[in-house]
Scaffold this active site. Sequence first.
Site, PDB file in Angstrom:
ATOM      1  N   ARG A 146      -0.085  -4.902  12.261  1.00  0.00           N
ATOM      2  CA  ARG A 146      -0.987  -4.198  13.184  1.00  0.00           C
ATOM      3  C   ARG A 146      -1.282  -5.045  14.410  1.00  0.00           C
ATOM      4  NH1 ARG A 146      -5.156   0.175  10.685  1.00  0.00           N
ATOM      5  NH2 ARG A 146      -3.410   1.313   9.760  1.00  0.00           N
ATOM      6  N   GLU A 192      -8.076   0.712  14.560  1.00  0.00           N
ATOM      7  CA  GLU A 192      -8.572  -0.295  13.626  1.00  0.00           C
ATOM      8  C   GLU A 192      -7.587  -1.449  13.421  1.00  0.00           C
ATOM      9  OE1 GLU A 192      -9.411   1.220   9.727  1.00  0.00           O
ATOM     10  OE2 GLU A 192      -9.382  -0.785   8.855  1.00  0.00           O
ATOM     11  N   ARG A 217       0.824  -1.206   0.000  1.00  0.00           N
ATOM     12  CA  ARG A 217       0.000   0.000   0.000  1.00  0.00           C
ATOM     13  C   ARG A 217       0.856   1.253   0.000  1.00  0.00           C
ATOM     14  NH1 ARG A 217      -5.011  -1.700   4.027  1.00  0.00           N
ATOM     15  NH2 ARG A 217      -5.443  -3.626   2.897  1.00  0.00           N
ATOM     16  N   ARG A 274       1.264   1.576  10.392  1.00  0.00           N
ATOM     17  CA  ARG A 274       0.813   1.914   9.036  1.00  0.00           C
ATOM     18  C   ARG A 274       2.012   1.840   8.102  1.00  0.00           C
ATOM     19  NH1 ARG A 274      -3.627   4.773   7.551  1.00  0.00           N
ATOM     20  NH2 ARG A 274      -3.968   5.454   9.685  1.00  0.00           N
ATOM     21  N   SER A 278     -11.343  -4.904   9.299  1.00  0.00           N
ATOM     22  CA  SER A 278     -12.386  -4.210   8.567  1.00  0.00           C
ATOM     23  C   SER A 278     -13.200  -5.247   7.819  1.00  0.00           C
ATOM     24  CB  SER A 278     -11.733  -3.225   7.605  1.00  0.00           C
ATOM     25  OG  SER A 278     -12.704  -2.403   7.038  1.00  0.00           O
TER      26      SER A 278
END
Length: 457
Positions: A414, A372, A285, A300, A375
């Site tokens: 994460r 988070e 990403r 992140r 998801s």
Amino acid sequence: MPWSILDLLRRDPEKLRDSVRRRGLDPGLVDRAVELDVSWRKKLREVEQLRHRHNVISRSIGKASPEERRKLIAQAKELLKVIEEAERELKTLEEERERLLLKLPNTVHETVPDGLTEEDNVPVRFWGKPRVWRGHVEQFRAQTEKWGFKVEHEVIDWRPVGHADMLEQVLGLGNTLKAGEVAGSRFYYLFDDLVWLDIALLMYALDHLSRKGFRVVLPPYMLRRKAIMGALDMETFEDAIYKVEGEDLYLIATAEHPLAALYMGEEIPEEELPIMLAGISPCFRKEAGAGNRDLKGIFRVHQFHKVEQFVYAKPEESWEILEKLVANAEELIRGLELPYRVVNICAGELGAPAAKKYDIEVWMPAQGRYRELVSASNCTDWQSYRLRIRYVRRKGMVRDYVHTLNATAIASTRTITAILENHQEPDGTVVIPKVLRKYLEPFEAAPKEVIRPAGKH
RNA sequence: GCCGCGGUGGCCUAGCCUGGUAGGGCGCCGGCCUGCUAAGCCGGUGGGGGUAUCCCCGCGCGGGUUCAAAUCCCGCCCGCGGCGCCA
């Protein structure tokens, strides 16, 4: 019934406008789409009539006498010029129409809360007993009691070290500086215990899901543009996707993309549904829209590993399945003993493919925030329309777009940050959740019960 | 990467050389027949537009030649076989 969005566009555009409005987008988008759809259909009829006339002439040529033949060919040629012009106009309209249709976001489900920002997301349940540092008690209340939840928690006097410092300073098991030098920011080297932990987490998720009937899949890590655009919207594409230089290939941002593309252009007999897949892959990403958020550590990053749940479902069962996917992810997180809340994401934060989305957010004791980790979305027929994936019901010869759903099972980095903060002892030792034990056991060098601070091995 | 062969409706297949509305089989859906099932018979079974009966597009994808392309030509993709290279 065709694609639900096109159906609404023609039968009830106000409903669609309302949905677009709830997302905080310009409802004029819908009006332009309606207009173009109408004028496209008008032009299409015109072109078809012209083509029909040409076909009639053309067919008669084979049977005509040589005399007539010359005349007919001249006529056909003349008509061809008219057709060409009309076809050019049609093509322009068609492209414009398609471009607009593909811009339309999914219809927002009625159970999605209103609102445009993170603040408007609505927690639906809490689990676990978070450890809350004394200085965070106020903000903890703001994240729980605001919605009327009374969450049992333990107030602690020592402030846990943040995941980024844990990683590099306390444990000495990561190096983001060197990674930054050789690859750029948001990259990392992990070492030893954290590598085993990363792998154990993935195995844990695969094991759990495969026991529940998910088929495990190792998908392509790169896709053609056509395939990847079937699974995501332009905004995500631009913010997240890496392109391979000189080739029509893009690095996946999640296994969701290749799993959605697995049935591209196909028809699925309804007896085969639901198809439940557990994909394991690296995720790449760009994080172009992230600015300076979470710049430190591995929360992140540009690259991580993930086990992803993906389901192809009949429309009438997809909402039930969404709840199941969330439940699966909750089971995994409970196994890791991480306190969390499930959040119903508001309309403005959904992202174009999803009709409804839940996030699972884990309490991060050093940050004093729920963040988070998971998801889960029901994309209904938004992806399947783009990828042309239908299911076939033999009874009544129904041929309709399937529903697709996706949900994180475990995102490695994460989850590691959550473990580093939640299972941290005052002396910096990190206790490894017991469920991971069996996945660490086969490796002699892997830690089994705790990860110790540097110098305390 | 090179050479050869191939890609036709959900599946199998004919048609391609020699251009003129895509045929057959299986499966499936609906109907008739039947006490029920099977067999048999009839219709349907890709996308789109209009709906009264219809029309357009569609033979891996994209171009080209032609009044007309599954068919001829060019490029690409995918599959199979062989050669080369390679962990």
